[in-house]
Design a protein around this motif. Structure first.
Motif, PDB file in Angstrom:
ATOM      1  N   GLN A 328       0.659  -1.125  -0.051  1.00  0.00           N
ATOM      2  CA  GLN A 328      -0.121  -0.111   0.000  1.00  0.00           C
ATOM      3  C   GLN A 328       0.558   1.707   0.234  1.00  0.00           C
ATOM      4  N   SER A 409      -8.204  -9.473   9.575  1.00  0.00           N
ATOM      5  CA  SER A 409      -9.259  -8.854   8.397  1.00  0.00           C
ATOM      6  C   SER A 409      -8.043  -7.423   7.558  1.00  0.00           C
ATOM      7  N   GLU A 410      -7.110  -7.811   6.751  1.00  0.00           N
ATOM      8  CA  GLU A 410      -6.644  -7.566   6.450  1.00  0.00           C
ATOM      9  C   GLU A 410      -7.085  -5.810   6.115  1.00  0.00           C
ATOM     10  N   GLU A 411      -7.990  -6.136   5.657  1.00  0.00           N
ATOM     11  CA  GLU A 411      -9.289  -4.674   4.967  1.00  0.00           C
ATOM     12  C   GLU A 411      -9.255  -3.595   6.086  1.00  0.00           C
TER      13      GLU A 411
END
Length: 428
Positions: A328, A409-411
């Motif tokens: 990211q 959760s990566e999100e």
């Protein structure tokens, strides 16, 4: 023994029979070949005879005598005579071969019949021996059965006698037991009467002892009451003296406390006035800074400008999170303990802290509390990752911004970082 001998001789006889059959077939094949050869010779002889006949017919025709032709005829006649003699010899040999083959076939048949008769005799002898053995076995079993029945009858008779003897012994033992029980009941009755008399005597002595103890207790109680009354009067005098002394001391302490409280209130008022003055000055400076900042244009913090500090004692977790954040375009600082995380916080100004709960030395909760205690890091967003479900209250008390469970959760993690990034404004 005979049956074993039969089993040994039978394969030999069968082998001999097979060999005789094979020899007979072999001789038949040879005879067939000789007959074929004799038939071929006869055909050749017939052909020569036909040729000689044709020559003779030609001789009967009127012609001039020819010496060469006569010589040929004489040669053919001689050759025909030789072939006829050879054919007769072959026929005689064939007849002798057939006679010999018939004699051999008869001999083989006789041998086979004799072998079959010998096998039948041996089998009959074995069957007779087996029947004799079976008859002997039946007779032995019958004798054994009769002996077993006799022994069983003797055993049953012995059992009956033993049961009768046992019944007599039980009846005698029952009579003795009844006599002993009657004697025991009489002894128990006598013992019960003796125990009742002894119990009555013991109860009388116990009643006398209790009465004496009661009188002694009453005397001791009276003496104790008098002593307690005297002690109470003495203690009351001492208590009154101590209370008077305590009242005097309390009045002195109250005066001193009042003076101290007045001094503390004055000091607190001075400190409060100084704090208010400092807050006013800080507010004025902040207002001036805000006005100056409002006058300058600002923008959102870019992802490549966002610094995320990851504190975890597991190298695998640090590498996993750093790889995720690198996709990211975030900047990442790694710390393997709470102490190292505090050093990086003092050296750099991260925009978000991601920490584990259990670490050697300073754990995640203590790290969060020290972050909240620092003036420069008090508002820093803190994301805590834990595998326990009962850490919510403790995390909230320590000042954790967001609590993620394992596996997380990566999100959700990226969303928390984005929220912290969008909250920061920098100069354009």
């Amino acid at each position: 023994m005979n049956e074993l001998l039969i089993w040994i001789l039978a394969p030999g006889a069968a082998l001999v029979a097979v060999m005789l059959l094979w020899l007979g077939r072999r001789r038949q094949q040879r005879a067939s070949e000789q007959a074929a050869r004799r038939e071929a010779a006869a055909l050749a002889l017939a052909e020569h005879a036909a040729r000689a006949q044709r020559v003779a017919q030609e001789q009967e025709r009127p012609a001039a005598p020819d010496p060469v032709l006569r010589e040929i005829e004489d040669g053919l006649a001689l050759r025909l005579a030789e072939q006829r003699a050879e054919a007769d010899a072959l026929e005689a040999g064939r007849a002798r071969a057939e006679q010999e083959e018939a004699a051999q076939h008869e001999a083989r048949a006789q041998a086979a019949r004799e072998a079959a008769e010998a096998a039948a005799v041996a089998e009959a002898e074995a069957e007779a021996l087996r029947l004799a053995e079976e008859r002997a076995e039946v007779e032995r079993l019958a004798a054994g059965r009769a002996e077993a029945e006799r022994l069983e009858a003797q055993r049953l008779e012995a059992d009956r006698l033993a049961r009768e003897a046992e019944a007599a012994r039980e009846a005698q033992a029952q009579a003795q037991a009844q006599a002993q029980a009657l004697a025991a009941r009489e002894a128990e009755a006598a013992e019960a009467r003796r125990l009742a008399e002894e119990r009555a005597e013991v109860e009388r002595l116990e009643a006398e002892r209790r009465e004496a103890e009661r009188l002694e207790v009453e005397r001791l109680a009276a003496e104790r009451a008098r002593a307690e009354l005297e002690e109470a009067e003495r203690l009351a005098g001492e208590q009154a003296a101590r209370e008077a002394e305590a009242r005097a001391q309390a009045e002195a302490e109250a005066e001193a406390e009042a003076a101290a409280q007045a001094e503390r209130r004055a000091a607190e008022q001075r400190a409060e006035a100084e704090r208010l003055e400092a807050e006013r000055r800080a507010a004025e400076a902040a207002a001036v800074a805000a006005e100056a900042a409002a006058a300058r244009p600002t923008r959102e913090l870019r992802a490549d400008e966002t610094l995320v500090l990851v504190a975890d004692d597991s190298k695998i977790v640090r590498v996993k999170i750093s790889r995720l954040l690198a996709t990211q375009s975030y900047r990442v600082a790694l710390a393997e303990s709470g102490e190292q995380a505090l050093e990086l916080l003092a050296a750099e100004r991260p925009h978000l802290l991601i920490t584990d709960v259990e670490m050697p030395g300073i754990d995640g909760f203590e790290l969060t509390r020290q972050v909240r205690a620092g003036a420069a890091t008090a508002t820093l967003p803190v994301v805590m990752i834990t595998s326990s479900d009962d850490k919510q209250a403790e995390a909230a008390a320590a000042g954790v911004t967001q609590l993620l469970g394992k596996p997380y959760s990566e999100e959700a993690l990226i969303a928390a970082i984005e929220q912290a990034r969008l909250a920061v404004r920098v100069q354009a």
